[in-house]
Design a protein around this motif. Structure first.
Motif, mmCIF file in Angstrom:
data_model
loop_
_atom_site.group_PDB
_atom_site.id
_atom_site.type_symbol
_atom_site.label_atom_id
_atom_site.label_comp_id
_atom_site.label_asym_id
_atom_site.label_seq_id
_atom_site.Cartn_x
_atom_site.Cartn_y
_atom_site.Cartn_z
ATOM 1 N N LEU A 16 0.811 -1.210 0.000
ATOM 2 C CA LEU A 16 0.000 0.000 0.000
ATOM 3 C C LEU A 16 0.846 1.263 0.000
ATOM 4 N N LEU A 17 2.163 1.123 -0.109
ATOM 5 C CA LEU A 17 3.047 2.277 -0.164
ATOM 6 C C LEU A 17 3.384 2.596 -1.611
ATOM 7 N N SER A 18 3.726 3.855 -1.857
ATOM 8 C CA SER A 18 4.232 4.197 -3.181
ATOM 9 C C SER A 18 5.582 3.519 -3.364
ATOM 10 N N ASP A 19 6.060 3.443 -4.606
ATOM 11 C CA ASP A 19 7.338 2.782 -4.854
ATOM 12 C C ASP A 19 8.458 3.422 -4.057
ATOM 13 N N THR A 20 8.465 4.758 -3.994
ATOM 14 C CA THR A 20 9.528 5.463 -3.271
ATOM 15 C C THR A 20 9.416 5.226 -1.781
ATOM 16 N N GLU A 21 8.185 5.254 -1.252
ATOM 17 C CA GLU A 21 7.979 4.976 0.176
ATOM 18 C C GLU A 21 8.467 3.586 0.516
ATOM 19 N N ALA A 22 8.135 2.616 -0.330
ATOM 20 C CA ALA A 22 8.524 1.232 -0.073
ATOM 21 C C ALA A 22 10.041 1.084 -0.075
ATOM 22 N N GLU A 23 10.704 1.757 -1.004
ATOM 23 C CA GLU A 23 12.159 1.674 -1.087
ATOM 24 C C GLU A 23 12.813 2.306 0.139
ATOM 25 N N ILE A 24 12.283 3.452 0.569
ATOM 26 C CA ILE A 24 12.813 4.114 1.766
ATOM 27 C C ILE A 24 12.577 3.254 2.994
ATOM 28 N N ASN A 25 11.419 2.637 3.040
ATOM 29 C CA ASN A 25 11.067 1.787 4.181
ATOM 30 C C ASN A 25 12.029 0.612 4.316
ATOM 31 N N LYS A 26 12.503 0.095 3.182
ATOM 32 C CA LYS A 26 13.451 -1.011 3.208
ATOM 33 C C LYS A 26 14.829 -0.543 3.661
ATOM 34 N N ARG A 66 -3.387 7.762 -2.265
ATOM 35 C CA ARG A 66 -4.465 8.722 -1.976
ATOM 36 C C ARG A 66 -5.777 7.979 -1.663
ATOM 37 N N VAL A 67 -6.084 6.940 -2.427
ATOM 38 C CA VAL A 67 -7.286 6.131 -2.175
ATOM 39 C C VAL A 67 -7.233 5.554 -0.767
ATOM 40 N N ASP A 68 -6.078 5.032 -0.388
ATOM 41 C CA ASP A 68 -5.911 4.443 0.932
ATOM 42 C C ASP A 68 -6.155 5.465 2.038
ATOM 43 N N LEU A 69 -5.617 6.654 1.873
ATOM 44 C CA LEU A 69 -5.765 7.700 2.890
ATOM 45 C C LEU A 69 -7.209 8.177 2.988
ATOM 46 N N ILE A 70 -7.863 8.338 1.849
ATOM 47 C CA ILE A 70 -9.274 8.771 1.865
ATOM 48 C C ILE A 70 -10.128 7.730 2.579
ATOM 49 N N ALA A 71 -9.878 6.458 2.283
ATOM 50 C CA ALA A 71 -10.649 5.383 2.933
ATOM 51 C C ALA A 71 -10.454 5.414 4.438
ATOM 52 N N TYR A 127 -7.462 -0.623 -7.250
ATOM 53 C CA TYR A 127 -8.597 -1.360 -6.695
ATOM 54 C C TYR A 127 -8.201 -2.280 -5.544
ATOM 55 N N ARG A 128 -6.980 -2.807 -5.584
ATOM 56 C CA ARG A 128 -6.580 -3.666 -4.469
ATOM 57 C C ARG A 128 -6.404 -2.835 -3.197
ATOM 58 N N THR A 129 -6.063 -1.558 -3.370
ATOM 59 C CA THR A 129 -5.958 -0.670 -2.210
ATOM 60 C C THR A 129 -7.325 -0.469 -1.570
ATOM 61 N N LEU A 130 -8.331 -0.258 -2.410
ATOM 62 C CA LEU A 130 -9.700 -0.131 -1.895
ATOM 63 C C LEU A 130 -10.145 -1.447 -1.260
ATOM 64 N N LEU A 131 -9.791 -2.563 -1.899
ATOM 65 C CA LEU A 131 -10.137 -3.877 -1.371
ATOM 66 C C LEU A 131 -9.560 -4.074 0.028
ATOM 67 N N ALA A 132 -8.301 -3.686 0.207
ATOM 68 C CA ALA A 132 -7.656 -3.851 1.519
ATOM 69 C C ALA A 132 -8.391 -3.086 2.596
#
Length: 624
Positions: free
Chosen positions: A139-149, A230-235, A260-265
């Motif tokens: 659920l992270l952006s590509d850059t967020e995921a890379e920084i997180n690692k 953005r979808v995740d945050l709005i939800a 859509y998988r973000t909304l699904l989660a």
């Protein structure tokens, strides 16, 4: 084809023959798509749930190992072991903090009014490596995921932009950003670092405001991952409906599986069965290449709502050649463990290894939990030794998991030994684990001593950390000490929110003051924009049900719905129990359950029969 088929001769082709093996199904596309052309009886609305048993006549499938374990879904009820078939273990700690915890939402209706300067979930930098605050990589952006690692677990993620926002908590992010860009460049790395910090502190409102500003100011060129974030945050902040509406505004070229998988989660996190199935079916209708993340969401959903459907999801995963992940196996292991099916649990572990996936610390922790629950202490200790390794310093990262397990085994010496490894320079979550462990061992003084050490090292503790000790006081009916601790929290400026409310509810319930617990929860819900935890309602509802207090049990049922919680079988179990204990009929309860898409299991069916106002007995048959 999955490697597990080649790993062992025991994983042979499985043929499903009419009248032989059966899989419980719904007419959800999960199954109907698999069997299209093989069963003419599958017709109708794909969103209507059916609990008939599907006989797979004339349909053959090559089955991998863990599908074979799950192929006879109805075996769950016979494997319940010591657990009651009439109770769902929905209150158990599932052990899936990787996804469930980080995807859990607190519904906040007005983002502009949320004071996040002292968030209920705010944490220190020392707390950034906690599993319960990790955002799922998917659920992270590509850059967020890379920084997180790349980030250091101890130091967190450095972000000048994040610090600027935190320095002016009362201002809207847009105003802060308008000033910030005058002397700073808005880079994707800087934005991703700030977003990651907001997410880890669950300050979703601030993150959403930043996302809105970035899109409106055209400071970044949005890609699918940015829209998904953005979808995740709005939800999380405004709810599922607003998130779904926003998807309609996203450029069509970016409306892909990631969106859509973000909304699904988020639908799964809310426990919304109907909406989750609708979103999944829509993804299939749009012919997206579905990733294992989406299937894992369904497995997670059915683990909580209807375990019989897990086999259907696994069947579809194999048909679509979707390879299971560590998370998939953890979930399946946990499901087997919940039903005390130890051999089935161990078989899934072997299948996992055959796939080339070695059980990690989280998976081993789940195994230990179920071994202990099943009374297999020797097996639990063997896994714990594996988790420790040979060098204590090398396994420092495992201490937080080891402490509660040794406490559950009643091994005070082992708890003291593991805590000694951390004691000279403890991390925040190690302190929390140690406090909880000593509490389980009824050593209140040691728990209090570690808490004081933690409070001295981190003066700005969050309510989560206070609540660990508060729960210990609740478990030991120490009402006076609990009240003093809550007062100390308030005096320190710590915001009291859902986690603390839950501990307070338990404290008063254990002291026998159910009405006071009810009053606290009611005031908390009215005076705050964060909704109480579902377990807080359930604890009070359970107490009223035990007393046969129909009025207050119905009231709690209604308040849960007002708070936005989707009705589940557990609520109905408590509600029906209240009528049973009051020896009163419950008119229309079956229709209410049907309207909420709740289909009773055997235990709940037996309970329904006891409150049926029109049931017949030997005397009524004679009179008829």
């Amino acid at each position: 084809m999955w490697a597990v088929r080649r790993a062992s001769s025991s994983f042979k082709k499985q043929v499903f023959i009419t009248g032989g093996s059966r899989i419980c199904y719904s007419t959800l596309d999960i199954t109907s798509h698999c069997l299209k052309g093989h069963n003419d009886g599958l017709k109708g609305d794909s969103n209507v749930i059916s609990h008939r048993a599907l006989t797979l006549g004339g349909y053959q499938i090559t089955s991998h190992g863990f599908l074979r374990v799950f192929k006879e879904s109805r075996s769950f009820s016979s494997q319940a072991g010591t657990k009651s078939s009439g109770e769902e273990d929905s209150n158990s700690d599932d052990g899936f903090s990787e996804l469930e915890s980080s995807s859990a939402t607190e519904a906040i209706q007005e983002v502009n009014k949320v004071d996040e300067s002292v968030s209920e979930h705010e944490i220190s930098d020392e707390d950034l490596d906690g599993e319960d605050v990790e955002a799922p990589q998917e659920l992270l952006s590509d850059t967020e995921a890379e920084i997180n690692k790349r980030k250091s677990p101890r130091n967190g993620v450095s972000s000048a932009l994040f610090n600027a926002v935190m320095a002016a908590p009362a201002l809207r992010v847009s105003k802060i950003m308008d000033k910030w860009v005058e002397g700073n460049n808005v880079t994707r790395v800087e934005v991703a670092s700030a977003m990651l910090n907001f997410r880890k502190r669950r300050m979703y409102g601030k993150a959403l405001q930043l996302s809105e500003w970035l899109e409106s100011s055209n400071q970044l060129t949005f890609i699918d991952r940015d829209y998904a974030s953005r979808v995740d945050l709005i939800a999380k902040v405004l709810g599922l409906k607003k998130a779904e509406d926003y998807i309609g505004t996203i450029p069509e070229s970016f409306r892909n599986e990631v969106i859509y998988r973000t909304l699904l989660a988020n639908c799964v996190a809310e426990g919304d069965l109907k909406k989750s199935e609708q979103i999944f079916n829509k993804m299939k209708d749009l012919e997206f290449p579905l990733t294992c993340f989406s299937y894992n969401q369904l497995l997670l959903l059915y683990k909580k709502t209807d375990k019989k459907k897990i086999a259907d999801v696994l069947l579809l995963m194999e048909k679509e050649n979707v390879k299971p992940t560590h998370f998939t196996y953890r979930l399946l292991i946990d499901v087997k463990g919940q039903f005390n099916d130890i051999s089935g649990m161990e078989q899934i572990v072997e299948t996992m290894k055959a796939e080339g996936l070695e059980p990690d610390l989280t998976t081993k922790s789940i195994l230990v939990k179920h071994y202990i629950s099943g009374g297999l202490n020797e097996k639990a200790e063997n896994v714990l030794k594996e988790m420790e390794g040979g060098d204590k310093k090398a396994t420092r990262w495992a201490c937080r998991s080891l402490l509660p397990h040794y406490a559950a085994l009643g091994r005070a010496n082992e708890v003291a030994r593991i805590w000694h490894v951390c004691e000279s320079n403890p991390r925040l979550e190690e302190c929390v684990a140690a406090i909880d462990a000593w509490g389980k061992l009824h050593n209140i003084k040691e728990a209090e001593a570690i808490f004081e050490k933690m409070a001295a090292k981190w003066p700005t503790l969050s309510s989560k950390h206070y609540s660990v000790l508060l729960n210990i006081y609740a478990n030991h009916k120490m009402l006076s000490k609990g009240k003093d601790l809550v007062k100390r929290m308030a005096d320190s400026g710590c915001r009291i929110g859902p986690v603390t409310w839950d501990a307070l509810v338990r404290l008063y319930i254990e002291a026998g003051e159910v009405e006071k617990a009810d009053s606290i929860l009611h005031k908390a819900g009215e005076q705050n924009r964060l909704r109480p935890m579902i377990y807080s309602y359930l604890m009070i509802m359970d107490q009223y049900a035990k007393k046969g207090d129909i009025h207050n049990t119905e009231k709690m049922f209604h308040r849960m719905r007002q708070a936005g919680y989707v009705s589940r079988a557990t609520q109905y179990q408590y509600l029906i129990r209240a009528y049973i204990n009051a020896k009163a009929p419950c008119y229309g309860i079956a229709d209410r359950m049907k309207a909420d898409n709740i289909f009773p299991n055997k235990g709940l069916t037996n309970m329904l029969a006891q409150v049926d106002a029109f049931k017949k007995n030997a005397v009524s048959d004679l009179l008829d």
